[in-house]
Structure formats: C-alpha cells, structure tokens
Write a protein that holds these residues in place. Sequence first.
Motif, PDB file in Angstrom:
ATOM      1  N   THR A 197       0.835  -1.202   0.000  1.00 18.52           N
ATOM      2  CA  THR A 197       0.000   0.000   0.000  1.00 18.52           C
ATOM      3  C   THR A 197       0.870   1.253   0.000  1.00 18.52           C
ATOM      4  OG1 THR A 197      -1.788  -1.142   1.167  1.00 18.52           O
ATOM      5  CG2 THR A 197      -1.774   1.264   1.267  1.00 18.52           C
ATOM      6  N   ARG A 200       2.339   1.699  -3.459  1.00  8.17           N
ATOM      7  CA  ARG A 200       1.321   2.182  -4.398  1.00  8.17           C
ATOM      8  C   ARG A 200       1.062   3.668  -4.172  1.00  8.17           C
ATOM      9  NH1 ARG A 200      -4.029   2.891  -3.716  1.00  8.17           N
ATOM     10  NH2 ARG A 200      -4.017   1.719  -1.755  1.00  8.17           N
ATOM     11  N   GLN A 201       0.925   4.075  -2.921  1.00  8.03           N
ATOM     12  CA  GLN A 201       0.686   5.479  -2.628  1.00  8.03           C
ATOM     13  C   GLN A 201       1.875   6.331  -3.043  1.00  8.03           C
ATOM     14  OE1 GLN A 201      -0.137   5.107   1.573  1.00  8.03           O
ATOM     15  NE2 GLN A 201      -2.356   5.177   1.255  1.00  8.03           N
ATOM     16  N   ARG A 203       3.996   5.685  -5.452  1.00  9.54           N
ATOM     17  CA  ARG A 203       4.001   5.783  -6.915  1.00  9.54           C
ATOM     18  C   ARG A 203       2.966   6.807  -7.390  1.00  9.54           C
ATOM     19  NH1 ARG A 203       3.078   0.495 -10.593  1.00  9.54           N
ATOM     20  NH2 ARG A 203       0.960   0.645  -9.718  1.00  9.54           N
ATOM     21  N   GLN A 204       1.804   6.819  -6.771  1.00  6.53           N
ATOM     22  CA  GLN A 204       0.759   7.752  -7.157  1.00  6.53           C
ATOM     23  C   GLN A 204       1.116   9.193  -6.823  1.00  6.53           C
ATOM     24  OE1 GLN A 204      -2.556   6.140  -4.993  1.00  6.53           O
ATOM     25  NE2 GLN A 204      -3.157   4.728  -6.641  1.00  6.53           N
ATOM     26  N   LEU A 242       5.492  -4.321  -8.987  1.00  6.34           N
ATOM     27  CA  LEU A 242       4.493  -3.890  -8.020  1.00  6.34           C
ATOM     28  C   LEU A 242       3.082  -4.311  -8.419  1.00  6.34           C
ATOM     29  CD1 LEU A 242       3.788  -2.355  -5.435  1.00  6.34           C
ATOM     30  CD2 LEU A 242       3.763  -0.235  -6.783  1.00  6.34           C
ATOM     31  N   ASP A 243       2.766  -4.220  -9.700  1.00  5.82           N
ATOM     32  CA  ASP A 243       1.414  -4.553 -10.144  1.00  5.82           C
ATOM     33  C   ASP A 243       1.074  -6.013  -9.878  1.00  5.82           C
ATOM     34  OD1 ASP A 243       0.757  -1.962 -11.094  1.00  5.82           O
ATOM     35  OD2 ASP A 243       1.954  -2.338 -12.897  1.00  5.82           O
ATOM     36  N   MET A 246       0.482  -6.443  -6.126  1.00  4.59           N
ATOM     37  CA  MET A 246      -0.779  -5.871  -5.683  1.00  4.59           C
ATOM     38  C   MET A 246      -1.947  -6.784  -6.061  1.00  4.59           C
ATOM     39  SD  MET A 246      -0.563  -1.709  -6.037  1.00  4.59           S
ATOM     40  CE  MET A 246      -0.485  -1.739  -7.829  1.00  4.59           C
TER      41      MET A 246
END
Length: 251
Positions: A197, A200-201, A203-204, A242-243, A246
């Motif tokens: 998480t 992901r955050q 990267r965003q 990462l994908d 996830m």
Amino acid sequence: MTQAENENEQAAIVSLQRCLDLHPNNLPALMALAVGFTNTGLQRHACHALHRWLAHNPRYKHLLLLDGAAPLPPGHAPTPGPAAATRYHGDHLTPPDHREGVDPDLQTGLGVLFNLSSEFHKAVEAFTAALSVRPQDYLLWNRLGATLANGDRSEEAVEAYSRALQIQPGFIRSRYNLGISCINLGFHREAASNFLTALRQQRQSQRASQPVMSANIWAALRIALSMMEQPELLHAASLGDLDLLMRAFDI
C-alpha cells in the motif's frame, strides 16, 4: 516535510536545509530537520537543530542566554553528544504538570531529545503530553509509534500508527512503520500488505514519468515475503513488479 512523509528522508533534509538558508528562524522547519536527522542516525546534527530551535524560539531562547550558551552559527555542528544535550536541555525544559500549560512544540523537542539518548519511556511521556493538546496531529501519533517501537512495545506502536493513518490515510511513513511493527509481531502478510500500500501510494504521489519508490520499503517487503515462504512473490519483489504483487494481495 512532504518528502519525509513519503519516506524520502534525504530529499526532505536537503529541502529543509534550503528553507533554513532562506529563513534561519523557521521553527517548524528546524524541528522537522531535527526529526529527520534523528531518523537517519545523525545524532549530533539533530542536537544542533534542536539547539537552533531553542535559540530562535522567543519563548525559550532566554534559557540559553541565562546558562551562558550562545546560539551556534548555522553551519557549525555542536560538540555535545545526545546524552549531554539531553541532560542540558532536559534540566532546563521541565515538562509542565498541567494540561493547560503544555507546549506541544516543546514536548515534541523533548521527545526527540529523549529518543536520541534512548530514554524511550520519557520520550513517550513527552509525545503523549503533546498529543493531549493536539490529538489530531498525525505526525505526533507517528512519532509516538516510532518511540514505542524503539522501546520494544510493538503492539502499542501498532495502535499509534493506526491512529495516525485514521487521521491521514495517505501518510506513507506511518504505513511503512506499521509494516515494520507487524513484522516484529510476526504478522507477515499484514506487513507485506502495508508495504505494498505504501509503495502504491508513493508511486501515485510522484510524477508519472519519474516514479520514485523508497528502497527501504522494497527491502522491508522482501523480508516480509521471505518469511511467508512464497518464493514466486519474493521473486516478483526482486524484479520490482508492483502490479503483480498488488494483484496477489488484492490491493
């Protein structure tokens, strides 16, 4: 300060130092710099930043003058180590006994000092006092969690990190810290989920053309996955996929 929240500590320190070059008396920046130096193990630099915070603070700078300690020039590192600094500042800045007299900024400084000298129980008291005035301060909840974790109180640390994330769900550093405490408690899947998480955050939060992900988070993720004995996921982490990870964790 945003860089530090996104687990980019070195970038945060550089940005804070540039800020202080322009505004040497910026008290929030000085305190954030002290925290950043503490997080990276630069104890003397952290003590110096706290000394500068006192020297520029109109409420407390008289304490340095009364003791005959002149403010240090910005580029000069202090000679006293963390233990000496804690004795000096701790003796002069006694925590108030009543809630109405609590200065949360001062308590934060004391919390940082006591962390430097490994007096974690005193640091917990200082951060708790600050939170009595600022209960919605997610940075303080994270600092309390880190202090509890440093004092081998991982279960309590999880509660503090969770409070920080309730207030600020996108707080990447606290998400990472929560994952570390989960590892310490043996909750490896929960730890991996928190690290994913956080990645992901992170990267965003970066420009799409220049994603920057913390090596610390990836390293911690690989540790958690290795303890889960799922080599295919560990391999994916080694590749930085990462994908795929996830999807495996339904994130």
